[in-house]
Design a protein around this motif. Sequence first.
Motif, PDB file in Angstrom:
ATOM      1  N   ALA A  66       0.931  -1.352  -0.140  1.00 38.76           N
ATOM      2  CA  ALA A  66       0.068   0.088   0.011  1.00 38.76           C
ATOM      3  C   ALA A  66       0.814   1.065  -0.034  1.00 38.76           C
ATOM      4  O   ALA A  66       0.576   2.223  -0.834  1.00 38.76           O
ATOM      5  N   ALA A  67       2.185   1.121   1.043  1.00 41.32           N
ATOM      6  CA  ALA A  67       3.031   2.381   0.880  1.00 41.32           C
ATOM      7  C   ALA A  67       3.317   2.684  -0.638  1.00 41.32           C
ATOM      8  O   ALA A  67       3.533   3.932  -1.016  1.00 41.32           O
ATOM      9  N   ARG A  68       4.009   1.502  -1.425  1.00 37.60           N
ATOM     10  CA  ARG A  68       4.730   1.793  -2.531  1.00 37.60           C
ATOM     11  C   ARG A  68       3.753   2.167  -3.550  1.00 37.60           C
ATOM     12  O   ARG A  68       3.918   3.185  -4.567  1.00 37.60           O
ATOM     13  N   ARG A  72       3.665   5.682  -5.738  1.00 38.33           N
ATOM     14  CA  ARG A  72       3.632   5.573  -7.087  1.00 38.33           C
ATOM     15  C   ARG A  72       2.581   6.196  -7.922  1.00 38.33           C
ATOM     16  O   ARG A  72       2.837   7.155  -8.704  1.00 38.33           O
ATOM     17  N   PHE A  73       1.271   6.091  -7.379  1.00 38.97           N
ATOM     18  CA  PHE A  73      -0.041   6.649  -7.995  1.00 38.97           C
ATOM     19  C   PHE A  73      -0.375   7.920  -7.407  1.00 38.97           C
ATOM     20  O   PHE A  73      -1.081   8.598  -7.971  1.00 38.97           O
ATOM     21  N   GLY A  74       0.175   8.264  -6.215  1.00 40.52           N
ATOM     22  CA  GLY A  74      -0.259   9.724  -5.720  1.00 40.52           C
ATOM     23  C   GLY A  74      -1.621   9.522  -5.214  1.00 40.52           C
ATOM     24  O   GLY A  74      -2.312  10.708  -5.030  1.00 40.52           O
ATOM     25  N   ALA A  75      -2.460   8.610  -4.978  1.00 45.95           N
ATOM     26  CA  ALA A  75      -3.590   8.498  -4.539  1.00 45.95           C
ATOM     27  C   ALA A  75      -3.771   7.407  -3.431  1.00 45.95           C
ATOM     28  O   ALA A  75      -2.831   6.385  -3.201  1.00 45.95           O
ATOM     29  N   GLU A  76      -4.894   7.507  -2.538  1.00 53.32           N
ATOM     30  CA  GLU A  76      -4.805   6.367  -1.497  1.00 53.32           C
ATOM     31  C   GLU A  76      -5.190   5.066  -2.116  1.00 53.32           C
ATOM     32  O   GLU A  76      -6.049   4.809  -2.969  1.00 53.32           O
ATOM     33  N   VAL A  77      -4.354   3.963  -1.598  1.00 48.58           N
ATOM     34  CA  VAL A  77      -4.778   2.552  -1.833  1.00 48.58           C
ATOM     35  C   VAL A  77      -4.983   1.684  -0.954  1.00 48.58           C
ATOM     36  O   VAL A  77      -4.187   1.837   0.223  1.00 48.58           O
ATOM     37  N   LEU A  90      -7.153  -0.043  -6.160  1.00 48.13           N
ATOM     38  CA  LEU A  90      -6.261   0.656  -7.079  1.00 48.13           C
ATOM     39  C   LEU A  90      -7.197   1.942  -7.620  1.00 48.13           C
ATOM     40  O   LEU A  90      -8.393   1.314  -7.991  1.00 48.13           O
ATOM     41  N   PRO A  91      -6.737   3.038  -7.658  1.00 48.93           N
ATOM     42  CA  PRO A  91      -7.463   3.911  -8.550  1.00 48.93           C
ATOM     43  C   PRO A  91      -7.645   3.610  -9.959  1.00 48.93           C
ATOM     44  O   PRO A  91      -6.933   2.640 -10.316  1.00 48.93           O
TER      45      PRO A  91
END
Length: 638
Positions: A66-68, A72-77, A90-91
């Motif tokens: 989740a942290a990576r 990477r995507f700049g959004a909450e995972v 994932l977004p």
Amino acid sequence: AQAGLDPWAADNLLAYLSEQQEATGVVPSDTTLVIERFRDEIGDWRVAVHSPFGMPVHGPWALCIAARMRERFGAEVQAMAADDGIVLRLPDIEFDDGSDAGAELGELLFLHPDEIEALVTAQLPGSALFASRFRECAARALLLPRRRPDQRQPLWQQRQRASQLLGVAANYPDFPIVLETVRECLQDVYDVPGLVALMRSVAARRITAVDVHCAQPSPFARSLMFGYVAQYLYEGDSPLAERRAAALSLDPVLLAELLGRGEGLALRELLDQGAISRTSAELQRLTPQRVARDADELGDVLRVLGPLGRDDLAARCSPDLLAVLDATLAELIQRRVLIEVRIAGLDRYAVAQDAARLRDALGTALPMGLPMAFLEPVTDPLGELVARYARTHVPFLLADLAAEFGIGIAVAHDAVRRLAGAGRIAEGEFLPTGAGTEFCDTEVLRLLRRRSLASLRAEVEAVEVRQYARFLPGWQGVGGRVRGADGVLRVIEQLSGSILPASAIETLVLPSRVADYHSSQLDEVLSAGEVLWQGHGSLPGDDGWLSLHRADTAPLTLHPHPPGTDGDGTLSAPAQALQTVFDSAGAYFFRALQTSAELESDADALAALWELVWSGRVTGDTFAPVRALLAGGRGAHK
């Protein structure tokens, strides 16, 4: 059908495995991780990692993934771990249905084994597990006393009191209950060594990972999704403690000692000095490729490195810029790109954007006429200056940092510890020539470790045959570089356990390595008990295979099972009689041995004795018997 897959899911998985096998020729191993990805009802990606390794491994793995992905995507995972795998939301990103998507997922899902412990420790304070375990640890330590011990306290009140205590503890990185909570989570709940072993197995291809794109979730994924919905159904109602835990800071030194990883902080013997010197020159812009060539690049040097004196700037300029350095500095100061300041009693140049930081952190007097945009206060001016210093230096001491900015050791230590608690600076013993505790930016330390590892690997790379041919005779001492009995001992130590023809030992091996070699030198070390020899089978003629051993290291180099001597049944009757005599006592002279074994013929006794010698069971205290055997002139080596 045995796995419980729907026909379409089974066909999809089998088709993918068949394509991979035809394309790569690789058959998956017995243990296979299946990465299943599909879209949910609103079009977002769901990724299910099917794994049999259980919740202790999946829990920390999900935190790291989740942290990576957030980075990477700049959004909450969102990630949820269970005993059967991990579910991620994932977004709506663009994933191809081909191999590129699997490769991108592989980079995010599979971690580098050396970074797992630090990543899990950094992400743990933000988890609900940490908040609940902190409440339990605080209660056991009697930090949450009850006003009425005879009555039960509601859970919501325990959570509120624990959140208040955690809010206070967050200001103290060495708070013992916080460290005990982290230890309990990492060692009692999570299996971090198991996760490290899993990632190493994946990297070594002992565990295969396959990526499957499905239109609908498989039955296995549906069961994982049920737990995911149950976890996030009331996510907005999570207690305050679970939401405030992310602001926690930890003392890395005390935590490492508590977890028994104190030895991991000492890297003095691992980091390469050449890599450290090369990295320091690059970070400080002292290499020819990184020097400033014009006025704009001169400003970039000060922006990256911080305030510097005139001589330090001259060392970072190209020859063309050095010739007009004073005029360039005057022009930049006039344009208010640079300012002149005095730090730690020295005149230095700094970029105008650092004016507020230098004023608020160091009390530096600023020149007049600066724009108000450069004078706005910043949140942590000293922390920003120290962080920039760490990014541009290899491991440093607190004294060096304090001298750089003209501040006290205690002030510098406080700033460094705050950055260390945030995971931006590592504390330990790094420099091979250093002494005491040093500090280093985590990215710089990671770079040093990579370069040191590359340097070590380069040292063991195979060289050309010509270089090896030049090295080997010199390393073996060919040419008579040693003398006397001590030289014989040195050669035998190097050749311990090497099986050589007996006829070559005193004609080729020792004379080529020991200057002015004489047979008495070998007898001297043999009779003194410093060397012994062992037989390894006969050769055509009066010759055989022998090895020489240093007596003090003989248990390490002697051959316990010489070739062709699997058991006593391979020995002749006279040899077995001699073996019985040797087993009952120690050493014998030849005549006493013959009498004790009741062998009438000298020839039979001598043949049986050499049979025991070549089988590796018997040796002598001198080399004279071997010389006598070779005196017939029928050795394998003349």
